[in-house]
Design an enzyme around this catalytic site. Structure first.
Site, PDB file in Angstrom:
ATOM      1  N   ARG A  47      58.404  40.960  40.828  1.00  0.00           N
ATOM      2  CA  ARG A  47      57.613  39.740  40.561  1.00  0.00           C
ATOM      3  C   ARG A  47      57.647  38.827  41.789  1.00  0.00           C
ATOM      4  NH1 ARG A  47      59.887  35.548  38.263  1.00  0.00           N
ATOM      5  NH2 ARG A  47      60.990  36.656  36.624  1.00  0.00           N
ATOM      6  N   TYR A  99      31.645  29.316  41.645  1.00  0.00           N
ATOM      7  CA  TYR A  99      31.837  30.345  40.620  1.00  0.00           C
ATOM      8  C   TYR A  99      32.172  29.690  39.266  1.00  0.00           C
ATOM      9  CZ  TYR A  99      34.099  34.004  37.974  1.00  0.00           C
ATOM     10  OH  TYR A  99      34.468  34.848  36.966  1.00  0.00           O
ATOM     11  N   ASP A 171      37.289  28.625  49.303  1.00  0.00           N
ATOM     12  CA  ASP A 171      37.120  29.952  48.710  1.00  0.00           C
ATOM     13  C   ASP A 171      36.214  30.740  49.654  1.00  0.00           C
ATOM     14  OD1 ASP A 171      36.201  32.200  47.308  1.00  0.00           O
ATOM     15  OD2 ASP A 171      36.446  31.223  45.363  1.00  0.00           O
ATOM     16  N   LYS A 196      36.345  41.565  45.423  1.00  0.00           N
ATOM     17  CA  LYS A 196      34.980  41.649  45.933  1.00  0.00           C
ATOM     18  C   LYS A 196      34.930  42.433  47.253  1.00  0.00           C
ATOM     19  CE  LYS A 196      33.785  39.197  42.326  1.00  0.00           C
ATOM     20  NZ  LYS A 196      34.881  38.535  41.713  1.00  0.00           N
TER      21      LYS A 196
HETATM   22  C1  LIG Z   1      33.608  33.062  44.679  1.00  0.00           C
HETATM   23  C2  LIG Z   1      34.559  33.561  43.647  1.00  0.00           C
HETATM   24  N1  LIG Z   1      35.811  33.073  43.613  1.00  0.00           N
HETATM   25  C3  LIG Z   1      36.702  33.492  42.698  1.00  0.00           C
HETATM   26  C4  LIG Z   1      36.363  34.441  41.743  1.00  0.00           C
HETATM   27  C5  LIG Z   1      37.386  34.888  40.741  1.00  0.00           C
HETATM   28  O1  LIG Z   1      37.867  36.156  41.106  1.00  0.00           O
HETATM   29  P1  LIG Z   1      38.392  37.279  40.104  1.00  0.00           P
HETATM   30  O2  LIG Z   1      37.212  37.732  39.308  1.00  0.00           O
HETATM   31  O3  LIG Z   1      38.950  38.313  41.024  1.00  0.00           O
HETATM   32  O4  LIG Z   1      39.407  36.652  39.240  1.00  0.00           O
HETATM   33  C6  LIG Z   1      35.077  34.976  41.746  1.00  0.00           C
HETATM   34  C7  LIG Z   1      34.695  35.982  40.749  1.00  0.00           C
HETATM   35  O5  LIG Z   1      33.563  36.356  40.608  1.00  0.00           O
HETATM   36  C8  LIG Z   1      34.150  34.524  42.720  1.00  0.00           C
HETATM   37  O6  LIG Z   1      32.907  34.994  42.759  1.00  0.00           O
END
Ligand SMILES: Cc1ncc(COP(=O)(O)O)c(C=O)c1O
Length: 378
Positions: A47, A99, A171, A196
């Site tokens: 962990r 998102y 992000d 992604k």
């Molecule tokens: C820009 C962005 N940030 C964060 C996330 C969250 O990621 P996860 O789906 O891996 O939890 C996403 C998910 O689509 C995203 O598109």
């Protein structure tokens, strides 16, 4: 010797192998590690720290130019860890167009914990400055934004944030560390949904927080260890395998995206194309200043809602699915999928309507993607 990004994806900044010299870094599928003496080996319990995860974290740090990285079980776990830095009465200024899962996190968890969030158009520096209050602690952005592809000026926002003693959190999922490095532009923390472009094969869920300083990295690592959402060894291995081809995938995806975006702009049933690689996009210049490419995310609008919905049924090669960044092209309907949890008023203000589609362009032949979209648009 300074290594280029393409090389870093495969070899990192230095050879990092275990004592077997295996080229594919082993999956250390162990919950706990025996101690040989009181000092130990640096690994005690997975962990907290696991060799496969640490290997991947090191690669991510070299790609993002970070002091350290923590790998999480999802992008949302990474975002949540960042929000554990804040306390009741703290306030965050956030990109309004981001998102939907992050918007849901704010509504379901962050606000309940007494942290408030203001949503603004962070491509407008003056609008961000206006929202800064005495209790503001951070500016949180996505650039390009999701799904409207607005570009925020990372360096200017970093200067603004630091002049008020705030953190800038970026992000960087849409461009990946191959195309954009926010820490070099002044950001304090960089988040990725590793699910992604980084993993790239739509086969695993992962997330990262890359920290600009060792102090911030230690705070995030402590949160990761304490809350327990670290990336599992097998998933870390899958992501690491994906990262090796990040450069070639990203090059091909971006090349395809340019071709698809150009083609969409000429289509009689398409009324708007949002892609930061098109010179007419308002964010084109800023993106070109701060990133090494425009990536592979395109939003576009059809002339009628019926056509948008019919398209989702008619596509064969492109898949109607949530997510992005993988080798397969995916078409998303933000209204009912990624952005369903964004409050209706905000959705309307942003333009997330029933004619808007979001395309993540994969590595198939561009002509095949275009043929599929062409038949689906008829
Ligand atoms: C820009 C962005 N940030 C964060 C996330 C969250 O990621 P996860 O789906 O891996 O939890 C996403 C998910 O689509 C995203 O598109």
């Amino acid at each position: 010797m300074v290594r280029r990004r393409e090389t870093l994806c495969i070899h990192s900044d230095q050879p990092h192998r275990d004592e077997t010299n295996a080229l594919s870094f082993p999956i250390y599928q162990s919950a706990t590690f025996g101690h040989t003496d009181l000092g130990g080996t640096g690994f005690a319990y997975s962990r907290e720290k696991n060799p496969t995860r640490s290997h991947l974290e090191h690669i991510m740090s070299t790609l993002e130019g970070a002091a350290s990285t923590s790998a999480f079980s999802s992008g949302m776990a990474a975002v949540s860890a960042c929000f554990e830095l804040f306390a009741p009465s703290d306030h965050i200024v956030c990109t309004e167009d981001l998102y939907g899962g992050v918007t849901r996190l704010f509504e379901v968890v962050t606000q309940k914990n007494g942290v408030t969030v203001s949503f603004v158009d962070t491509s407008d520096l003056a609008a961000v400055e206006q929202e800064i209050r005495p209790h503001t602690r951070a500016i949180y952005i996505e650039t390009p934004s999701n799904p409207m592809m607005k570009v925020s000026d990372i360096a200017a926002l970093a200067r603004l944030a630091h002049s008020h003693g705030l953190l800038l959190i970026v992000d960087n999922t849409f461009l990946s560390p191959y195309l954009q490095n926010p820490i070099a532009l002044g950001a304090d923390l960089v988040i990725h949904s590793g699910t992604k472009f980084i993993a790239g094969h739509n086969d695993t869920i992962a997330g990262f927080v890359c920290a600009g300083t060792p102090e911030l990295g230690d705070r995030i690592a402590l949160i990761a260890k304490t809350t327990g959402a670290g990336l599992a060894p097998f998933d870390a291995w899958l992501v690491e395998r994906g990262v090796k081809t990040l450069a070639v995938r990203m090059n091909q995806q971006e090349h395809n995206a340019h071709a698809v975006a150009q083609w969409l702009t000429q289509h009689p049933h398409v009324t708007e194309v949002l892609y930061v690689g098109l010179p007419e996009n308002p964010g084109f210049r800023q993106n070109a200043r701060q990133a090494r490419g425009a990536g592979a995310m395109i939003s576009f609008r059809t002339d009628t809602p019926q056509r948008a919905q019919r398209m989702l049924k008619k596509i064969h090669l492109v898949t109607f699915a949530e997510s992005l960044g993988g080798v397969e092209s995916l078409l998303t309907y933000p209204l009912t999928q990624t952005h369903a949890d964004v409050p209706e008023l905000l959705r309307k203000k942003l333009g997330i309507t029933n004619t808007l589609l979001r395309l993540s362009v994969g590595i198939e032949a561009a002509d095949d993607i275009i043929s599929d979209l062409a038949q689906a648009l008829e």
